[in-house]
Write a protein that holds these residues in place. Structure first.
Motif, PDB file in Angstrom:
ATOM      1  N   GLN A  18       0.161  -1.041  -0.131  1.00 47.55           N
ATOM      2  CA  GLN A  18      -0.062   0.084  -0.013  1.00 47.55           C
ATOM      3  C   GLN A  18       1.101   1.448   0.410  1.00 47.55           C
ATOM      4  O   GLN A  18       0.466   2.623  -0.629  1.00 47.55           O
ATOM      5  N   HIS A 113       0.746  -9.781   4.537  1.00 41.79           N
ATOM      6  CA  HIS A 113      -0.475  -8.332   4.273  1.00 41.79           C
ATOM      7  C   HIS A 113      -1.321  -8.609   3.221  1.00 41.79           C
ATOM      8  O   HIS A 113      -0.758  -7.770   1.976  1.00 41.79           O
ATOM      9  N   ASN A 157      -2.309 -10.627   7.936  1.00 47.68           N
ATOM     10  CA  ASN A 157      -2.743  -9.820   8.408  1.00 47.68           C
ATOM     11  C   ASN A 157      -4.624  -9.799   8.269  1.00 47.68           C
ATOM     12  O   ASN A 157      -4.816 -10.808   6.839  1.00 47.68           O
ATOM     13  N   GLU A 158      -5.199 -10.126   8.965  1.00 49.28           N
ATOM     14  CA  GLU A 158      -7.262 -10.246   8.800  1.00 49.28           C
ATOM     15  C   GLU A 158      -6.970 -11.338   7.475  1.00 49.28           C
ATOM     16  O   GLU A 158      -7.517 -10.932   6.415  1.00 49.28           O
ATOM     17  N   GLU A 351      -5.416   2.099  -0.779  1.00 49.81           N
ATOM     18  CA  GLU A 351      -6.174   1.366  -0.670  1.00 49.81           C
ATOM     19  C   GLU A 351      -6.839   0.673  -1.490  1.00 49.81           C
ATOM     20  O   GLU A 351      -8.737   0.526  -1.727  1.00 49.81           O
ATOM     21  N   TRP A 352      -6.436  -0.936  -1.600  1.00 46.54           N
ATOM     22  CA  TRP A 352      -6.872  -1.417  -2.196  1.00 46.54           C
ATOM     23  C   TRP A 352      -7.518  -0.792  -3.364  1.00 46.54           C
ATOM     24  O   TRP A 352      -7.648  -0.444  -4.210  1.00 46.54           O
TER      25      TRP A 352
HETATM   26  C1  BGC Z   1      -6.288  -3.750   6.431  1.00 40.83           C
HETATM   27  C2  BGC Z   1      -5.387  -2.698   6.053  1.00 40.83           C
HETATM   28  C3  BGC Z   1      -6.744  -1.467   5.061  1.00 40.83           C
HETATM   29  C4  BGC Z   1      -8.085  -0.831   6.344  1.00 40.83           C
HETATM   30  C5  BGC Z   1      -8.445  -0.035   6.220  1.00 40.83           C
HETATM   31  C6  BGC Z   1      -7.637  -3.478   7.384  1.00 40.83           C
HETATM   32  O1  BGC Z   1      -8.952  -4.616   7.049  1.00 40.83           O
HETATM   33  O2  BGC Z   1      -5.242  -4.036   7.041  1.00 40.83           O
HETATM   34  O3  BGC Z   1      -5.058  -3.412   4.322  1.00 40.83           O
HETATM   35  O4  BGC Z   1      -6.231  -0.450   4.137  1.00 40.83           O
HETATM   36  O5  BGC Z   1      -8.076  -2.217   6.528  1.00 40.83           O
HETATM   37  O6  BGC Z   1      -9.222  -0.237   4.497  1.00 40.83           O
END
Ligand code: BGC
Length: 386
Positions: A18, A113, A157-158, A351-352
């Protein structure tokens, strides 16, 4: 006087893909080139250019009194081709870690991530049984090469967001839309975590944990069907992911962003909170207190590894930040073992699928401060015992 415990970490969180720019050997880099995948076909090509400007990022941390930094290592940088290790990339991450150490800023390093090397992704990603083996090898290498410098390790991560967006909702690479695959990926990631955890434990002495996205789920209406549906969603999004790894973590990382209201008839999110971020997410910082208290159940130290909002005009962030401190303090007073708070995020970034449209930064992408940057620094000064 209100003070957090000695050694409490006050930091920011970022993720390699990111912010770095130019992560060309990754699956996301390929994915972004396909028209329609990202809003207005934006790309991470340059992003915040942190690959070159990471020293400036560390300056931002220092300027705002932060004593911790969470960032990720990009597997695609370290191993751009199968079995070919880029020593320079490892050296690059070592430099960042060294500089953090010199400045007495604690490091929390994430190993995965959301982004894979493209060769892994093309070969089936985590659905390919070989990938777990490759992932363990990569993490082991990182443990050996960086273990003397990393203060806290995060394996993944998540896992729930990755499963949801990439395998259930079909929004992220590899764009699958299949609940069964989402649950399967969850199981695979958990297994990968446990293997990495056991391995790292033999190599590094510092704590190894996982980061989970934990939302507050509430029924839209107080009827049996909505209550039941909410329980099922909470189970699938949270318990299903945490329970299997709970014995194999030295700490639990919690990313908390929002409260959602659920309705069984239309299984979609409803953001009912009056205050919303630019992303339309319902702001509900009291939920931070709730997720901390609910997750004491696992009997592990807790780090808030992400908490933040998209707020380009910085109108809601100041209150959001002071609420974060208020509710964390409240949990600490109740005896919760919370050891750190990382704001998402240091500066605006890729942001993805939203590209650069959502701005989560204390600083903007040119590293100019929003008023919240100073507010965060003041809050740290007020609450820190160190
Ligand atoms: C993620 C981030 C993302 C953020 C905001 C999180 O779930 O780990 O990569 O940018 O949320 O959307």
């Amino acid at each position: 006087m209100i003070k957090f415990p000695k050694g409490f970490l006050f930091g920011s969180a970022t993720a390699g893909h990111q912010i770095e720019g130019g992560n060309t050997a990754s699956d996301w880099y390929r994915f972004e080139k396909i028209p329609g995948n990202i809003t207005r076909n934006q790309s991470s090509e340059i992003s915040a250019d942190s690959w070159n400007k990471w020293r400036e990022d560390l300056e931002l941390l220092k300027k705002t009194r932060q004593n911790a930094y969470r960032f990720s290592i990009e597997w695609a940088r370290v191993e751009p081709q199968k079995g070919k290790i880029d020593k320079k990339a490892i050296e690059h991450y070592r430099q960042i870690l060294l500089e953090l150490k010199q400045n007495k800023i604690k490091s929390m390093v994430t190993l995965f991530h959301f982004v894979l090397p493209d060769w892994v992704s093309r070969d089936g990603g985590f659905l390919n049984p070989k990938t777990t083996e490759y992932f363990v090898n990569y993490c082991t290498l990182m443990g050996k090469k960086l273990g003397d410098l990393v203060d806290l390790w995060v394996t993944i991560n998540e896992p729930q967001s990755y499963a949801l967006f990439a395998y259930v909702q079909g929004l992220w690479c590899p764009k699958k839309k299949n609940l069964y695959l989402g649950l399967k990926i969850g199981r695979i990631l958990n297994k990968a975590h446990i293997l990495v955890y056991k391995k790292l434990r033999t190599i590094v002495s510092n704590p190894v944990g996982i980061v989970e996205n934990i939302a507050i789920f509430e029924p839209l209406f107080n009827n049996f069907a909505d209550r039941l549906f909410t329980r099922i969603v909470n189970y699938l999004a949270t318990i299903y992911f945490i329970a299997p790894v709970s014995k194999y973590i030295d700490f639990l990382g919690i990313n908390y962003y929002y409260r959602v209201h659920l309705q069984h008839k239309k299984p979609i999110y409803h953001f009912l909170s009056r205050k919303k971020s630019d992303a339309g997410w319902g702001l509900y910082q009291k939920g931070l207190y709730k997720v901390i208290m609910e997750n004491l159940f696992w009997r592990k130290p807790i780090y808030i590894t992400e908490n933040g909002l998209a707020d380009e005009k910085d109108q809601k962030r100041p209150k959001f930040l002071s609420d974060a401190f208020f509710y964390t303090y409240k949990a600490l007073k109740k005896g919760a073992d919370v050891r750190g708070y990382f704001h998402w995020t240091l500066m605006d970034n890729f942001e993805w699928t939203s590209g650069y449209d959502l701005k989560f930064g204390l600083f903007d992408i040119k590293r100019q401060p929003r008023p919240s940057a100073q507010i965060y620094a003041n809050l740290i000064k007020k609450y820190s015992r160190d």
